[in-house]
Design an enzyme around this catalytic site. Structure first.
Site, short mmCIF file in Angstrom:
data_model
loop_
_atom_site.label_atom_id
_atom_site.label_comp_id
_atom_site.label_asym_id
_atom_site.label_seq_id
_atom_site.Cartn_x
_atom_site.Cartn_y
_atom_site.Cartn_z
CB CYS A 16 -5.77 3.61 4.42
SG CYS A 16 -5.39 5.39 4.41
CG HIS A 41 -1.72 1.33 1.30
ND1 HIS A 41 -2.70 1.48 0.64
CD2 HIS A 41 -1.57 2.27 2.06
CE1 HIS A 41 -3.34 2.52 0.95
NE2 HIS A 41 -2.77 3.17 1.70
CB CYS A 88 -0.95 5.63 2.60
SG CYS A 88 -2.38 6.36 3.45
CG HIS A 114 -8.08 9.09 7.32
ND1 HIS A 114 -7.62 8.71 8.61
CD2 HIS A 114 -7.31 8.89 6.48
CE1 HIS A 114 -6.46 8.04 8.16
NE2 HIS A 114 -6.37 8.07 6.98
CD GLU A 166 -5.41 9.47 -1.52
OE1 GLU A 166 -6.64 10.27 -1.52
OE2 GLU A 166 -4.63 9.85 -2.08
#
Length: 121
Positions: A120, A33, A35, A86, A57
């Site tokens: 994420c 990943h 991010c 978030h 992301e």
């Protein structure tokens, strides 16, 4: 000078990633990943990591990394995020489908190799 050190670090990081995943069985899918970053300058190094799936992301960056990966010619599976984990706003199913649809048509890979994720990973 920082670019020379940065290049040295990136080569080390790719080697470390590959070393940490080299014992995985062929049928084991290696996923990594990236991010909240601007990493167009290091896409070749990301590609050299040889991960089976790259999750990224995507909801805050409005598809910028998908476009950069497409321009580079990235050919492994890709997992773009469709909602910002978030944020206090929880998207509806229809919101996520609406965000995923363009990705499936503009993605670097065909839909069969595109993994839709929350941001994420």
């Amino acid at each position: 000078e920082w670019q020379a050190e940065g290049e040295k670090y990136l080569k080390w990081a790719v080697a470390a990633f590959r070393l940490s995943t080299c014992g995985a069985r062929p049928e084991t899918q290696v996923v990594t990943h990236m991010c909240y970053s601007t990493f167009e300058d290091i896409i070749a190094h990301i590609d050299e990591m040889d991960a089976d799936v790259l999750t990224i992301e995507n909801s805050r960056s409005a598809g910028e990394m998908v476009a950069a990966l497409c321009a580079y010619g990235y050919r492994r599976d890709l997992g773009p995020g469709v909602y910002d984990i978030h944020s206090p706003v929880v998207p509806t199913k229809d919101d996520m489908v609406a965000r995923a649809a363009p990705l499936l048509h503009q993605s670097v890979l065909p839909p069969s190799r595109t993994w839709i994720n929350p941001d994420c990973g």
